[in-house]
Design a protein around this motif. Structure first.
Motif, PDB file in Angstrom:
ATOM      1  N   GLN A 121       0.801  -1.232   0.067  1.00  0.00           N
ATOM      2  CA  GLN A 121      -0.018  -0.001   0.133  1.00  0.00           C
ATOM      3  C   GLN A 121       0.843   1.182   0.071  1.00  0.00           C
ATOM      4  O   GLN A 121       0.603   2.172  -0.778  1.00  0.00           O
ATOM      5  CB  GLN A 121      -1.117   0.186   1.444  1.00  0.00           C
ATOM      6  CG  GLN A 121      -1.803   1.159   1.051  1.00  0.00           C
ATOM      7  CD  GLN A 121      -2.686   1.260   2.390  1.00  0.00           C
ATOM      8  OE1 GLN A 121      -2.253   1.676   3.369  1.00  0.00           O
ATOM      9  NE2 GLN A 121      -3.929   1.007   2.554  1.00  0.00           N
ATOM     10  N   MET A 124       2.303   1.847  -3.320  1.00  0.00           N
ATOM     11  CA  MET A 124       1.221   2.553  -4.285  1.00  0.00           C
ATOM     12  C   MET A 124       1.124   3.903  -3.957  1.00  0.00           C
ATOM     13  O   MET A 124       0.779   4.572  -4.952  1.00  0.00           O
ATOM     14  CB  MET A 124      -0.093   1.803  -4.073  1.00  0.00           C
ATOM     15  CG  MET A 124      -1.309   2.034  -4.690  1.00  0.00           C
ATOM     16  SD  MET A 124      -2.232   3.482  -4.166  1.00  0.00           S
ATOM     17  CE  MET A 124      -3.128   2.763  -2.668  1.00  0.00           C
ATOM     18  N   LYS A 128       1.361   6.292  -6.994  1.00  0.00           N
ATOM     19  CA  LYS A 128       0.120   7.001  -7.383  1.00  0.00           C
ATOM     20  C   LYS A 128      -0.142   8.324  -6.954  1.00  0.00           C
ATOM     21  O   LYS A 128      -0.885   9.130  -7.374  1.00  0.00           O
ATOM     22  CB  LYS A 128      -1.138   6.200  -7.203  1.00  0.00           C
ATOM     23  CG  LYS A 128      -0.955   4.833  -8.002  1.00  0.00           C
ATOM     24  CD  LYS A 128      -1.406   4.926  -9.318  1.00  0.00           C
ATOM     25  CE  LYS A 128      -1.528   3.278  -9.954  1.00  0.00           C
ATOM     26  NZ  LYS A 128      -1.853   3.390 -11.203  1.00  0.00           N
ATOM     27  N   ASP A 135      -7.362   8.066  -9.902  1.00  0.00           N
ATOM     28  CA  ASP A 135      -6.605   6.989 -10.212  1.00  0.00           C
ATOM     29  C   ASP A 135      -6.102   6.550  -8.742  1.00  0.00           C
ATOM     30  O   ASP A 135      -6.278   5.165  -8.808  1.00  0.00           O
ATOM     31  CB  ASP A 135      -5.365   7.107 -11.155  1.00  0.00           C
ATOM     32  CG  ASP A 135      -5.794   7.494 -12.451  1.00  0.00           C
ATOM     33  OD1 ASP A 135      -6.788   7.195 -13.042  1.00  0.00           O
ATOM     34  OD2 ASP A 135      -4.906   7.907 -13.340  1.00  0.00           O
ATOM     35  N   LEU A 136      -5.593   7.457  -7.753  1.00  0.00           N
ATOM     36  CA  LEU A 136      -5.475   7.079  -6.678  1.00  0.00           C
ATOM     37  C   LEU A 136      -6.474   6.251  -5.643  1.00  0.00           C
ATOM     38  O   LEU A 136      -6.250   5.306  -5.207  1.00  0.00           O
ATOM     39  CB  LEU A 136      -4.875   8.261  -5.873  1.00  0.00           C
ATOM     40  CG  LEU A 136      -4.533   7.880  -4.530  1.00  0.00           C
ATOM     41  CD1 LEU A 136      -3.352   7.261  -4.362  1.00  0.00           C
ATOM     42  CD2 LEU A 136      -4.194   9.214  -3.795  1.00  0.00           C
ATOM     43  N   SER A 139      -7.205   3.094  -7.186  1.00  0.00           N
ATOM     44  CA  SER A 139      -5.950   1.830  -6.708  1.00  0.00           C
ATOM     45  C   SER A 139      -6.345   1.766  -5.090  1.00  0.00           C
ATOM     46  O   SER A 139      -6.278   0.332  -4.739  1.00  0.00           O
ATOM     47  CB  SER A 139      -4.858   2.487  -6.711  1.00  0.00           C
ATOM     48  OG  SER A 139      -4.446   2.696  -8.445  1.00  0.00           O
ATOM     49  N   LYS A 142      -9.094  -0.973  -4.663  1.00  0.00           N
ATOM     50  CA  LYS A 142      -8.388  -2.420  -4.951  1.00  0.00           C
ATOM     51  C   LYS A 142      -7.390  -2.871  -4.148  1.00  0.00           C
ATOM     52  O   LYS A 142      -6.693  -3.733  -4.290  1.00  0.00           O
ATOM     53  CB  LYS A 142      -8.184  -2.175  -6.393  1.00  0.00           C
ATOM     54  CG  LYS A 142      -9.418  -2.011  -7.436  1.00  0.00           C
ATOM     55  CD  LYS A 142      -8.798  -2.187  -8.896  1.00  0.00           C
ATOM     56  CE  LYS A 142     -10.051  -1.776 -10.004  1.00  0.00           C
ATOM     57  NZ  LYS A 142      -9.446  -1.765 -11.275  1.00  0.00           N
ATOM     58  N   ASP A 143      -7.043  -1.859  -3.222  1.00  0.00           N
ATOM     59  CA  ASP A 143      -5.668  -2.351  -2.484  1.00  0.00           C
ATOM     60  C   ASP A 143      -6.192  -3.280  -1.356  1.00  0.00           C
ATOM     61  O   ASP A 143      -7.087  -3.116  -0.536  1.00  0.00           O
ATOM     62  CB  ASP A 143      -5.271  -1.084  -1.699  1.00  0.00           C
ATOM     63  CG  ASP A 143      -4.237  -1.369  -0.778  1.00  0.00           C
ATOM     64  OD1 ASP A 143      -2.994  -1.792  -1.252  1.00  0.00           O
ATOM     65  OD2 ASP A 143      -4.422  -1.251   0.650  1.00  0.00           O
ATOM     66  N   GLU A 245     -15.727   2.234  -9.943  1.00  0.00           N
ATOM     67  CA  GLU A 245     -15.080   3.184 -10.742  1.00  0.00           C
ATOM     68  C   GLU A 245     -15.908   4.374 -11.060  1.00  0.00           C
ATOM     69  O   GLU A 245     -15.658   5.518 -10.967  1.00  0.00           O
ATOM     70  CB  GLU A 245     -14.776   2.594 -12.007  1.00  0.00           C
ATOM     71  CG  GLU A 245     -13.348   1.745 -11.989  1.00  0.00           C
ATOM     72  CD  GLU A 245     -13.831   0.313 -11.854  1.00  0.00           C
ATOM     73  OE1 GLU A 245     -14.811  -0.043 -11.298  1.00  0.00           O
ATOM     74  OE2 GLU A 245     -13.034  -0.725 -11.911  1.00  0.00           O
TER      75      GLU A 245
END
Length: 480
Positions: A121, A124, A128, A135-136, A139, A142-143, A245
């Protein structure tokens, strides 16, 4: 004969760059400041935002001394590895932005079965964290660490769990008062099916695993379409068969989100605000600057790097009224000290975990925020207990003349031993990164210097070392 070392002249331009390096990084040595001073403020901003030829201590070297960092098992591995990165990197903003998001998207290793998901994480956040906020957020959603931390792996189409949906709106993007309870529910519905591979098994193992190096997992995100609620939803005034999303895109285009993220940026990089929980009731310190950042947020597709560029180049940021308006977090204090002392300059040390424990004793356990709200920061970093820890840490580190950085500073300053007390204190502050102290503090230091120089009670080396210790344990050194 000792040759006196010459320092670059002190200019307002140099002080502004030093201020920038404290906020966008972890401060600087006098040599580093000389380089950035030579290329100018604007180019320094660009080098921080877009670093090239990034170097740091390699993981292969760290794991020779700290085997627990290879799989980040146990309580020390993950934080110790991150400390080495922060201390040794030549791209400090990459680590500072990871700290920024770790503070906001507060996830704790204590609920996980190991630190591997946390390490990923944080990685990431580096990758990001300076890009598009949308986008962050995708992500983040989905982390695996976040999915498990806020229970989205138990969020099913026939039995929703609102935990992640609520915190996404309240603490991660919009703030209290900008959404309804129905929005929370619809948000949660949209994230059904976003889970981790074999979540039930991981949960069972996590409940019984100890901090021994067995039974750890490298978790992976998994989307289960059969568990996703694909019915129509109404979220923040829009209707549709939304997915996660879609929810992120709707969130990111809200004015409340732009305000929330802009205020977080000002709070972290410009000047301490009241805790986030009070934001709905307290006006921000810099409303005009927040409006300027919001404009950039929308014009650049929610780009964090562009927002920081505008902040760092703004007159508000460079104005002296915003110097030393932040209390250093324990991580900022510890890392800035370790970079100056260069204690890891000859490679990893077996006692590196003591640096991490010092940070914990000051009130910040990276990888383990106290709650999902993260750390409140500001004056809450400093109380009678943690202040003693801060002072003792600085005194110990700057008193260790075996550290390469301390030895270099002492050798340099010994050549200026014959300066007047006032000039010598200025030289010490310059070598510590062009820092500044108040008049009363300086008077106290001058009094100490006059007393000990007149009595010659300290050798030149001890005099220099003691002065460095005194300056770095002042009230002003706790600020950035």
């Amino acid at each position: 004969m000792v040759t006196e070392t010459k320092f670059s002249p002190k200019t307002e331009h140099r002080y502004q760059i030093a201020h920038l390096l404290r906020r966008a990084g972890f401060g600087s040595s006098s040599d580093e400041l000389d380089y950035y001073d030579s290329i100018g403020y604007e180019k320094t901003v660009e080098e921080l935002l877009t670093p090239v030829n990034i170097t740091r201590m390699p993981d292969s070297l760290i794991t020779r001394y700290h085997t627990e960092t290879s799989a980040t098992m146990g309580p020390y591995g993950g934080p110790t590895e991150w400390i080495y990165r922060m201390v040794s990197t030549n791209a400090p903003l990459s680590e500072k932005i990871a700290l920024f998001w770790h503070t906001i998207f507060a996830t704790s290793v204590t609920k996980l079965s190991g630190a591997i998901p946390m390490r990923r994480q944080i990685s990431m956040f580096r990758d990001k964290g300076l890009g598009s906020f949308s986008d962050l957020l995708i992500s983040l959603s989905k982390d695996p660490a976040m999915i498990y931390w806020l229970d989205n792996w138990t969020n099913h189409k026939d039995e929703i769990n609102e935990n992640y949906g609520r915190e996404l709106l309240e603490l991660f993007s919009m703030g209290v008062g900008n959404y309804s309870e129905e929005d929370v529910k619809e948000c949660a519905r949209s994230f059904t099916g976003w889970t981790v591979v074999n979540g039930d098994y991981i949960d069972a193992q996590a409940s019984k695993c100890s901090f021994q190096p067995y039974g750890r997992y490298a978790w992976q995100f998994q989307y289960l379409p059969e568990d996703h609620d694909d019915g129509e939803k109404e979220f923040l005034g829009e209707k549709g068969n939304f997915t996660g999303e879609d929810i992120v895109q709707i969130i990111c285009k809200q004015d409340a989100t732009a305000t929330f993220i802009s205020r977080h940026i000002c709070n972290f990089f410009l000047a301490d605000e009241v805790p986030v929980t009070q934001w709905p009731y307290e006006a921000p310190n810099n409303p005009k600057l927040i409006e300027k950042l919001k404009k950039v947020y929308f014009e650049t597709n929610y780009n964090i790097k562009e927002m920081l560029r505008v902040l760092f180049l703004s007159e508000e940021f460079k104005d002296r009224s915003n110097f030393y308006k932040k209390v250093k977090s324990p991580s900022e204090l510890v890392i800035s000290v370790m970079r100056l002392t260069d204690k890891f300059g000859n490679g990893p040390r077996l006692d590196a975990r003591n640096v991490f424990l010092a940070m914990v004793n000051m009130g910040q356990h990276i990888y383990n925020p106290p709650t999902v709200e993260g750390w409140h920061g500001g004056l809450e970093w400093s109380d009678t207990g943690t202040l003693v820890e801060r002072i003792n840490f600085c005194s110990e580190q700057f008193g260790d003349t075996e550290s390469p950085g301390v030895k270099k500073m002492v050798d340099t300053l010994v050549s200026r031993y014959r300066e007047t007390p006032s000039d010598f204190i200025d030289s010490c502050m310059e070598i510590l990164g062009s820092i500044e102290i108040g008049e009363e503090t300086k008077k106290t230091l001058i009094s100490f210097a006059k007393e000990h120089k007149s009595e010659e009670s300290l050798t030149p080396t001890d005099y220099v070392k003691t002065m460095l210790q005194l300056i770095t344990t002042t009230r002003e050194y706790q600020l950035c």
